[in-house]
Enzyme design. Sequence first.
Site, PDB file in Angstrom:
ATOM      1  N   SER A 137      -4.765   2.697   4.397  1.00 14.97           N
ATOM      2  CA  SER A 137      -4.911   1.967   2.823  1.00 14.97           C
ATOM      3  C   SER A 137      -5.120   0.550   2.977  1.00 14.97           C
ATOM      4  O   SER A 137      -5.956  -0.211   2.305  1.00 14.97           O
ATOM      5  CB  SER A 137      -3.667   2.509   2.151  1.00 14.97           C
ATOM      6  OG  SER A 137      -3.861   1.884   0.741  1.00 14.97           O
ATOM      7  N   LYS A 197       0.752  -1.393  -0.084  1.00 17.36           N
ATOM      8  CA  LYS A 197       0.008  -0.054  -0.174  1.00 17.36           C
ATOM      9  C   LYS A 197       1.076   1.372   0.112  1.00 17.36           C
ATOM     10  O   LYS A 197       0.567   2.397   0.194  1.00 17.36           O
ATOM     11  CB  LYS A 197      -0.996  -0.001   1.257  1.00 17.36           C
ATOM     12  CG  LYS A 197      -1.858  -1.050   1.429  1.00 17.36           C
ATOM     13  CD  LYS A 197      -2.867  -1.163   0.018  1.00 17.36           C
ATOM     14  CE  LYS A 197      -2.651  -2.443  -0.279  1.00 17.36           C
ATOM     15  NZ  LYS A 197      -3.042  -2.856  -1.896  1.00 17.36           N
ATOM     16  N   HIS A 241       7.418  -7.491  -1.947  1.00 18.91           N
ATOM     17  CA  HIS A 241       7.196  -6.641  -0.731  1.00 18.91           C
ATOM     18  C   HIS A 241       8.044  -6.984   0.501  1.00 18.91           C
ATOM     19  O   HIS A 241       7.760  -6.757   1.599  1.00 18.91           O
ATOM     20  CB  HIS A 241       5.580  -6.742  -0.282  1.00 18.91           C
ATOM     21  CG  HIS A 241       4.703  -6.055  -1.204  1.00 18.91           C
ATOM     22  ND1 HIS A 241       4.715  -4.977  -1.618  1.00 18.91           N
ATOM     23  CD2 HIS A 241       3.344  -6.461  -1.506  1.00 18.91           C
ATOM     24  CE1 HIS A 241       3.848  -4.414  -2.181  1.00 18.91           C
ATOM     25  NE2 HIS A 241       2.868  -5.423  -2.081  1.00 18.91           N
TER      26      HIS A 241
HETATM   27  P1  A3P Z   1      -4.897   4.718  -0.926  1.00 14.56           P
HETATM   28  O1  A3P Z   1      -5.644   3.503  -0.520  1.00 14.56           O
HETATM   29  O2  A3P Z   1      -4.415   5.661   0.099  1.00 14.56           O
HETATM   30  O3  A3P Z   1      -5.947   5.430  -2.103  1.00 14.56           O
HETATM   31  P2  A3P Z   1      -0.249  -0.235  -3.519  1.00 14.56           P
HETATM   32  O4  A3P Z   1      -0.217  -0.182  -5.140  1.00 14.56           O
HETATM   33  O5  A3P Z   1       1.115  -0.388  -2.904  1.00 14.56           O
HETATM   34  O6  A3P Z   1      -1.165  -1.348  -3.405  1.00 14.56           O
HETATM   35  O7  A3P Z   1      -0.778   1.007  -3.076  1.00 14.56           O
HETATM   36  C1  A3P Z   1      -2.235   1.564  -3.132  1.00 14.56           C
HETATM   37  C2  A3P Z   1      -2.031   2.970  -2.799  1.00 14.56           C
HETATM   38  O8  A3P Z   1      -1.602   3.707  -3.830  1.00 14.56           O
HETATM   39  C3  A3P Z   1      -3.575   3.525  -2.730  1.00 14.56           C
HETATM   40  O9  A3P Z   1      -3.519   4.350  -1.817  1.00 14.56           O
HETATM   41  C4  A3P Z   1      -3.716   4.312  -4.028  1.00 14.56           C
HETATM   42  O10 A3P Z   1      -4.571   5.347  -4.155  1.00 14.56           O
HETATM   43  C5  A3P Z   1      -2.248   4.756  -4.219  1.00 14.56           C
HETATM   44  N1  A3P Z   1      -2.187   5.191  -5.616  1.00 14.56           N
HETATM   45  C6  A3P Z   1      -2.379   4.490  -6.870  1.00 14.56           C
HETATM   46  N2  A3P Z   1      -2.073   4.982  -7.842  1.00 14.56           N
HETATM   47  C7  A3P Z   1      -1.756   6.192  -7.638  1.00 14.56           C
HETATM   48  C8  A3P Z   1      -1.350   7.669  -8.322  1.00 14.56           C
HETATM   49  N3  A3P Z   1      -1.248   7.603  -9.616  1.00 14.56           N
HETATM   50  N4  A3P Z   1      -1.206   8.595  -7.419  1.00 14.56           N
HETATM   51  C9  A3P Z   1      -1.292   8.594  -6.160  1.00 14.56           C
HETATM   52  N5  A3P Z   1      -1.445   7.309  -5.377  1.00 14.56           N
HETATM   53  C10 A3P Z   1      -1.605   6.300  -6.117  1.00 14.56           C
END
Ligand code: A3P
Length: 301
Positions: free
Chosen positions: A143, A53, A113
């Site tokens: 998240s 996340k 991870h």
């Molecule tokens: P939130 O749940 O706070 O919205 P991962 O890819 O490691 O699983 O992380 C997911 C998190 O990255 C989510 O956060 C998602 O919204 C955020 N995320 C994905 N693409 C993004 C982007 N282009 N800009 C900012 N945040 C992004």
Amino acid sequence: MAGEQGKDHKPEGRPELGEVDGILLPKATCNEWSRIQSFQAKPDDLLICTYPKAGTTWIQEIVDMIQQEGDLEKCQRAPVHQRHPFIEWARPPQPSGVEQADAMPSPRTLKTHLPVKLLPRSFWEQKCKFLYVARNAKDCMVSYFHFQRMSKVVPDPGTWPEYFETFMAGKVGWGPWYDHVKGWWKAKDSHHMLFLFYEDIKKNPKREIQKVVQFLGKPLDEATLDKIVHHTSFDVMKDNPMANRAGVPASPMRTFVYFPSCWKGTVGDWKNHFTVAQNERFNENYRRKMADTTLTFSMEF
Ligand code: A3P
């Protein structure tokens, strides 16, 4: 349904976590552990490393766009989770992350991870490039909570107050956030690593993407850089089916079809979840756990 989901699943269908060296991991990953540990990295591998996340998908899309020199069509060749094998991923009968990586031609971009102490040794021995993205603990917690609520492929998070304790105790998949970020922060001093922060990418995407461009040694012109900044912005990415997992079909183990319906992509969403008392307790615990590192985070803008 129990038969379909196999012995590693609780009756309600949620998979159990196992443990390796004190770190909780999906049971199926634990079952594959010796194969994961003997994974053979190659010197030209790039490994994207994050705590869950922390913005993994975001940095994956940025890296791919740089590698494809801004060619959108090439970046649409497959969903992001297929473009970059997730080395510790296992969900039989699907090909494991190790099998996907083994089948991939070099130069490979891979994802993990894993905390430093569990990374297959060959990544260090082969002196691979590492790209780590860190995100502040409070937003990671929120998240991760939403993700665990949405997805049946991970354990049920319980209530928010319960999850708050679970996360602080590090009893979540891939272990404690604290040790993860501190371990990789320390490793950057002796390895070829670019260490970025989610909050910095959010604040100044162009500057941070330029760092990745330099790190990958793939100079791009200004127009291409601007195109990458635009394409990887939150609003564009959340509507990109190759980046948002909209293409991943629903299944008995996956409640969601449109994955980012819970995405916000902001810094400071924790303020909408933490009570004042939780925040105080968290800060006190955080100070103790982070006392032995120079690593600091922006928790809000
Ligand atoms: P939130 O749940 O706070 O919205 P991962 O890819 O490691 O699983 O992380 C997911 C998190 O990255 C989510 O956060 C998602 O919204 C955020 N995320 C994905 N693409 C993004 C982007 N282009 N800009 C900012 N945040 C992004």
